[in-house]
Design a protein around this motif. Structure first.
Motif, PDB file in Angstrom:
ATOM      1  N   LEU A 177       0.629  -1.165  -0.123  1.00  0.00           N
ATOM      2  CA  LEU A 177      -0.056  -0.044   0.126  1.00  0.00           C
ATOM      3  C   LEU A 177       0.789   1.223  -0.075  1.00  0.00           C
ATOM      4  CD1 LEU A 177      -2.705  -1.161   2.577  1.00  0.00           C
ATOM      5  CD2 LEU A 177      -3.210  -0.541  -0.035  1.00  0.00           C
ATOM      6  N   ASP A 178       2.145   1.282   0.813  1.00  0.00           N
ATOM      7  CA  ASP A 178       2.723   2.257   0.839  1.00  0.00           C
ATOM      8  C   ASP A 178       3.624   2.643  -0.382  1.00  0.00           C
ATOM      9  OD1 ASP A 178       2.135   2.867   3.515  1.00  0.00           O
ATOM     10  OD2 ASP A 178       3.784   1.921   4.292  1.00  0.00           O
ATOM     11  N   LYS A 179       3.791   1.814  -1.060  1.00  0.00           N
ATOM     12  CA  LYS A 179       4.514   1.608  -2.478  1.00  0.00           C
ATOM     13  C   LYS A 179       3.883   1.637  -3.776  1.00  0.00           C
ATOM     14  CE  LYS A 179       8.778  -0.684  -1.078  1.00  0.00           C
ATOM     15  NZ  LYS A 179       9.869  -1.873  -1.346  1.00  0.00           N
ATOM     16  N   GLY A 180       2.318   1.579  -3.434  1.00  0.00           N
ATOM     17  CA  GLY A 180       1.639   1.893  -4.715  1.00  0.00           C
ATOM     18  C   GLY A 180       1.500   0.550  -5.481  1.00  0.00           C
ATOM     19  N   THR A 181       2.053  -0.753  -4.880  1.00  0.00           N
ATOM     20  CA  THR A 181       2.252  -1.802  -5.684  1.00  0.00           C
ATOM     21  C   THR A 181       0.989  -2.892  -5.140  1.00  0.00           C
ATOM     22  OG1 THR A 181       3.744  -2.871  -3.984  1.00  0.00           O
ATOM     23  CG2 THR A 181       4.650  -1.725  -6.156  1.00  0.00           C
ATOM     24  N   TYR A 182      -0.065  -2.476  -4.452  1.00  0.00           N
ATOM     25  CA  TYR A 182      -1.191  -3.266  -3.897  1.00  0.00           C
ATOM     26  C   TYR A 182      -1.898  -3.808  -4.903  1.00  0.00           C
ATOM     27  CZ  TYR A 182      -5.138  -4.513  -1.568  1.00  0.00           C
ATOM     28  OH  TYR A 182      -6.360  -5.208  -1.029  1.00  0.00           O
ATOM     29  N   ARG A 183      -2.217  -4.865  -4.862  1.00  0.00           N
ATOM     30  CA  ARG A 183      -3.062  -5.702  -5.852  1.00  0.00           C
ATOM     31  C   ARG A 183      -4.185  -6.511  -4.947  1.00  0.00           C
ATOM     32  NH1 ARG A 183      -0.760  -2.619  -8.425  1.00  0.00           N
ATOM     33  NH2 ARG A 183       0.172  -2.839 -10.254  1.00  0.00           N
ATOM     34  N   ASP A 184      -5.393  -6.456  -5.217  1.00  0.00           N
ATOM     35  CA  ASP A 184      -6.426  -7.046  -4.491  1.00  0.00           C
ATOM     36  C   ASP A 184      -6.364  -8.548  -4.665  1.00  0.00           C
ATOM     37  OD1 ASP A 184      -8.639  -8.263  -3.296  1.00  0.00           O
ATOM     38  OD2 ASP A 184     -10.085  -6.506  -4.271  1.00  0.00           O
ATOM     39  N   PRO A 185      -6.069  -9.552  -3.704  1.00  0.00           N
ATOM     40  CA  PRO A 185      -5.869 -10.890  -3.677  1.00  0.00           C
ATOM     41  C   PRO A 185      -6.813 -11.596  -4.809  1.00  0.00           C
ATOM     42  CG  PRO A 185      -5.393 -10.085  -1.431  1.00  0.00           C
ATOM     43  CD  PRO A 185      -5.947  -8.923  -2.183  1.00  0.00           C
ATOM     44  N   LYS A 186      -8.335 -10.927  -4.386  1.00  0.00           N
ATOM     45  CA  LYS A 186      -9.457 -11.717  -5.131  1.00  0.00           C
ATOM     46  C   LYS A 186      -9.104 -11.484  -6.794  1.00  0.00           C
ATOM     47  CE  LYS A 186     -12.430 -11.234  -1.256  1.00  0.00           C
ATOM     48  NZ  LYS A 186     -13.843 -10.483  -0.678  1.00  0.00           N
ATOM     49  N   GLN A 187      -8.456 -10.337  -7.014  1.00  0.00           N
ATOM     50  CA  GLN A 187      -8.553 -10.264  -8.485  1.00  0.00           C
ATOM     51  C   GLN A 187      -7.654 -11.201  -8.997  1.00  0.00           C
ATOM     52  OE1 GLN A 187      -9.710  -7.838 -10.535  1.00  0.00           O
ATOM     53  NE2 GLN A 187     -11.164  -7.278  -8.924  1.00  0.00           N
ATOM     54  N   GLY A 188      -6.821 -11.578  -8.364  1.00  0.00           N
ATOM     55  CA  GLY A 188      -5.840 -12.696  -8.925  1.00  0.00           C
ATOM     56  C   GLY A 188      -6.320 -13.999  -8.801  1.00  0.00           C
ATOM     57  N   LYS A 189      -7.535 -14.154  -8.703  1.00  0.00           N
ATOM     58  CA  LYS A 189      -8.057 -15.602  -8.642  1.00  0.00           C
ATOM     59  C   LYS A 189      -8.866 -15.764 -10.200  1.00  0.00           C
ATOM     60  CE  LYS A 189      -9.186 -15.901  -3.960  1.00  0.00           C
ATOM     61  NZ  LYS A 189     -10.162 -16.224  -2.719  1.00  0.00           N
ATOM     62  N   ILE A 190      -8.690 -14.956 -11.004  1.00  0.00           N
ATOM     63  CA  ILE A 190      -9.433 -15.067 -12.212  1.00  0.00           C
ATOM     64  C   ILE A 190      -8.620 -16.077 -12.972  1.00  0.00           C
ATOM     65  CG2 ILE A 190      -7.938 -13.184 -13.224  1.00  0.00           C
ATOM     66  CD1 ILE A 190     -10.425 -12.561 -15.033  1.00  0.00           C
ATOM     67  N   LEU A 191      -9.020 -16.870 -13.980  1.00  0.00           N
ATOM     68  CA  LEU A 191      -8.403 -18.129 -14.664  1.00  0.00           C
ATOM     69  C   LEU A 191      -7.681 -17.403 -15.708  1.00  0.00           C
ATOM     70  CD1 LEU A 191     -11.125 -20.704 -14.830  1.00  0.00           C
ATOM     71  CD2 LEU A 191      -9.251 -20.175 -13.068  1.00  0.00           C
ATOM     72  N   PHE A 192      -6.622 -17.817 -16.044  1.00  0.00           N
ATOM     73  CA  PHE A 192      -5.749 -17.363 -16.913  1.00  0.00           C
ATOM     74  C   PHE A 192      -6.467 -17.563 -18.295  1.00  0.00           C
ATOM     75  CE2 PHE A 192      -2.993 -18.199 -20.744  1.00  0.00           C
ATOM     76  CZ  PHE A 192      -1.842 -17.351 -20.489  1.00  0.00           C
ATOM     77  N   SER A 193      -7.358 -18.529 -18.506  1.00  0.00           N
ATOM     78  CA  SER A 193      -7.994 -18.823 -19.899  1.00  0.00           C
ATOM     79  C   SER A 193      -8.947 -17.322 -20.119  1.00  0.00           C
ATOM     80  CB  SER A 193      -8.952 -20.095 -19.907  1.00  0.00           C
ATOM     81  OG  SER A 193      -9.642 -19.984 -18.830  1.00  0.00           O
ATOM     82  N   GLU A 194      -9.655 -16.773 -19.222  1.00  0.00           N
ATOM     83  CA  GLU A 194     -10.450 -15.660 -19.051  1.00  0.00           C
ATOM     84  C   GLU A 194      -9.599 -14.281 -19.527  1.00  0.00           C
ATOM     85  OE1 GLU A 194     -13.314 -14.866 -15.837  1.00  0.00           O
ATOM     86  OE2 GLU A 194     -12.684 -17.001 -15.196  1.00  0.00           O
ATOM     87  N   VAL A 195      -8.361 -14.304 -19.006  1.00  0.00           N
ATOM     88  CA  VAL A 195      -7.577 -13.127 -19.235  1.00  0.00           C
ATOM     89  C   VAL A 195      -7.383 -13.175 -20.661  1.00  0.00           C
ATOM     90  CG1 VAL A 195      -5.597 -11.767 -18.594  1.00  0.00           C
ATOM     91  CG2 VAL A 195      -6.659 -12.967 -16.966  1.00  0.00           C
ATOM     92  N   ALA A 196      -6.829 -14.553 -21.152  1.00  0.00           N
ATOM     93  CA  ALA A 196      -6.325 -14.791 -22.519  1.00  0.00           C
ATOM     94  C   ALA A 196      -7.380 -14.318 -23.484  1.00  0.00           C
ATOM     95  CB  ALA A 196      -6.135 -16.231 -22.799  1.00  0.00           C
ATOM     96  N   GLU A 197      -8.550 -14.617 -23.238  1.00  0.00           N
ATOM     97  CA  GLU A 197      -9.603 -14.042 -24.178  1.00  0.00           C
ATOM     98  C   GLU A 197     -10.009 -12.620 -24.319  1.00  0.00           C
ATOM     99  OE1 GLU A 197     -11.191 -15.964 -26.441  1.00  0.00           O
ATOM    100  OE2 GLU A 197     -10.010 -17.893 -25.542  1.00  0.00           O
ATOM    101  N   GLU A 198      -9.576 -12.137 -22.997  1.00  0.00           N
ATOM    102  CA  GLU A 198      -9.870 -10.587 -22.884  1.00  0.00           C
ATOM    103  C   GLU A 198      -8.815  -9.934 -23.734  1.00  0.00           C
ATOM    104  OE1 GLU A 198      -9.469  -9.536 -18.891  1.00  0.00           O
ATOM    105  OE2 GLU A 198     -11.626 -10.235 -18.271  1.00  0.00           O
ATOM    106  N   TRP A 199      -7.427 -10.618 -23.599  1.00  0.00           N
ATOM    107  CA  TRP A 199      -6.398  -9.893 -24.387  1.00  0.00           C
ATOM    108  C   TRP A 199      -6.571 -10.098 -25.826  1.00  0.00           C
ATOM    109  CZ3 TRP A 199      -2.934 -13.077 -27.302  1.00  0.00           C
ATOM    110  CH2 TRP A 199      -1.961 -12.566 -27.942  1.00  0.00           C
ATOM    111  N   HIS A 200      -6.754 -11.137 -26.140  1.00  0.00           N
ATOM    112  CA  HIS A 200      -7.105 -11.365 -27.543  1.00  0.00           C
ATOM    113  C   HIS A 200      -8.191 -10.629 -28.396  1.00  0.00           C
ATOM    114  CE1 HIS A 200      -7.662 -13.671 -31.473  1.00  0.00           C
ATOM    115  NE2 HIS A 200      -6.262 -13.880 -31.580  1.00  0.00           N
ATOM    116  N   GLY A 201      -9.199 -10.548 -27.555  1.00  0.00           N
ATOM    117  CA  GLY A 201     -10.329  -9.765 -27.889  1.00  0.00           C
ATOM    118  C   GLY A 201     -10.098  -8.319 -28.091  1.00  0.00           C
TER     119      GLY A 201
END
Length: 415
Positions: free
Chosen positions: A71-95
């Motif tokens: 949080l202090d360095k601005g590198t915080y990521r919500d842990p729940k966001q990382g639970k998304i499947l790679f396949s879903e991100v892949a479709e988002e990226w390609h689309g």
């Protein structure tokens, strides 16, 4: 300091209820983990409350420090966001791809479907570690590809690139902090043996053996344009008086056939045409509409690679060049080598070939440029001699000696 704290749930009703249920399940043989007593709580950058529970206090304290630091360095990521499947991100990226050509998007799609998604599709993006990707890259080098043969270094490199671009999107979207596909050493394709450099005489023999496609061979071998660009070249883009070929389109393979599209890297360019080839090309332009293709098949439509390749191979054999592994695409190497041998600099060769940068041209053909180290050394010698001659002009021939210091009443130092 960011607001992060640890909460002891020992006296919380929900914790005591969960602990009781766990004890009962344990007596019945269950091996599930006990409910976490220690809860780390904080507010994310979005102002919403977040929480994670841990069974032991040291684990909670470690997480508290980690969350505070992120949080202090601005590198915080919500842990729940990382639970998304790679396949879903892949479709988002390609689309969301915008810049690549249709052919490049199709290539990416193929690599996703063949190698990337089968491995990573069911993984949560936050669960993928650097060492997992490293092991996968080793596997790619050992396992057969779609055609049953080991994947080439270039194919592995491109497959890794696709996976890396998917995970880069996950980073940019705030789902993970670091890209586990970054920082890997890949075996570079050593394609020196794949380069074929024909001489002027060999190129002439090949062109003569090609019959009706003699002009196409000469254009490929001296102008350095790609096969897909040559077959998309239209009569109106041949500027005979200026001795230029205007390269603005290329044939792209898509589902259902071929389509005219932009050139690779969107590098539209004008390519020099040899004066000796002007009259060779002219008959192909006479009386033809400006939008008609210059090189066509026997049926008058665009020249298809699969149909013409056997004719090309026959011409290679007839010209006595069968052992060189020459292909239509490798005539670009011949064009580059002949241009460099004639004295063309790297920027000219880059423009002719349509490379994105001069650095790319040097990476591929740098070894062909003449070694000018002796030339540079001779020029430095001449400059040094001139400078020293000017420096010595008008000065006494004997070196000037500074008088030694002599203290009052004493002898000069050192005497």
């Amino acid at each position: 300091m960011a607001r992060v704290w640890i909460e002891d749930r020992a006296n919380h009703a929900d914790y005591r209820k969960a602990l009781g249920a766990w004890n009962e399940a344990k007596k019945a043989g269950s091996k599930r983990a006990a409910p976490g007593r220690w809860r780390v709580r904080w507010y994310g950058p979005d102002g919403k409350p977040k929480a994670l529970t841990f069974p032991k206090l040291p684990q909670a304290e470690a997480e508290k420090r980690a969350v505070e630091e992120r949080l202090d360095k601005g590198t915080y990521r919500d842990p729940k966001q990382g639970k998304i499947l790679f396949s879903e991100v892949a479709e988002e990226w390609h689309g969301a791809l915008r810049k690549p050509s249709e052919r490049t998007r199709n290539d990416y799609r193929e690599l996703l479907d063949l190698y990337v998604v089968p491995k990573w599709g069911a993984w949560q993006v936050s669960a993928i570690r650097w060492e997992d990707v490293s092991a996968w890259l080793t596997e790619l080098g050992d396992q057969p590809g779609r055609r049953g043969k080991p994947l080439s270094a270039a194919r592995i490199e491109k497959t890794h690139l696709v996976g890396s671009m998917v995970m880069k999107r996950a980073v940019m979207a705030g789902r993970i902090h670091l890209n586990p596909f970054a920082g890997h050493e890949l075996t570079k394709a050593d394609d020196d043996d794949d380069h074929v450099y024909l001489t002027h005489e060999q190129l002439a023999d090949l062109a003569d053996a090609a019959g009706e496609q003699r002009t196409l061979i000469l254009v490929l071998g001296y102008c350095g344009i790609r096969w897909s660009e040559a077959t998309a070249l239209k009569a109106g883009r041949v500027q005979l008086d200026a001795r230029r070929l205007r390269i603005v389109q290329a044939h792209t393979r898509v589902k259902g056939g071929m389509r005219l599209g932009p050139v690779k890297n969107h590098e539209k360019r004008s390519v020099p045409l040899l004066r000796s080839l002007v009259e060779v090309v002219r008959p192909l332009t006479v009386g033809r509409p400006a939008d008609e293709l210059l090189f066509t098949g026997a049926d008058g439509t665009h020249l298809r690679y699969g149909t013409w390749r056997p004719e090309f191979d026959a011409a290679v054999k007839a010209a006595g060049l069968g052992g060189l592994g020459i292909t239509p695409h490798k005539l670009r190497h011949t064009a580059a080598s002949l241009a460099i041998a004639s004295g063309a600099d790297v920027k000219v060769v880059q423009t002719m070939l349509g490379h994105k940068s001069a650095a790319m041209t040097l990476d591929v053909y740098g070894h062909l440029f003449p070694d000018r180290l002796d030339e540079v050394a001779d020029a430095l010698d001449a400059g040094r001699a001139s400078a020293l001659a000017t420096r010595g002009a008008g000065k006494p021939s004997e070196p000037r000696v500074q008088n030694a210091y002599c203290p009052p009443g004493g002898e000069p130092d050192g005497q």
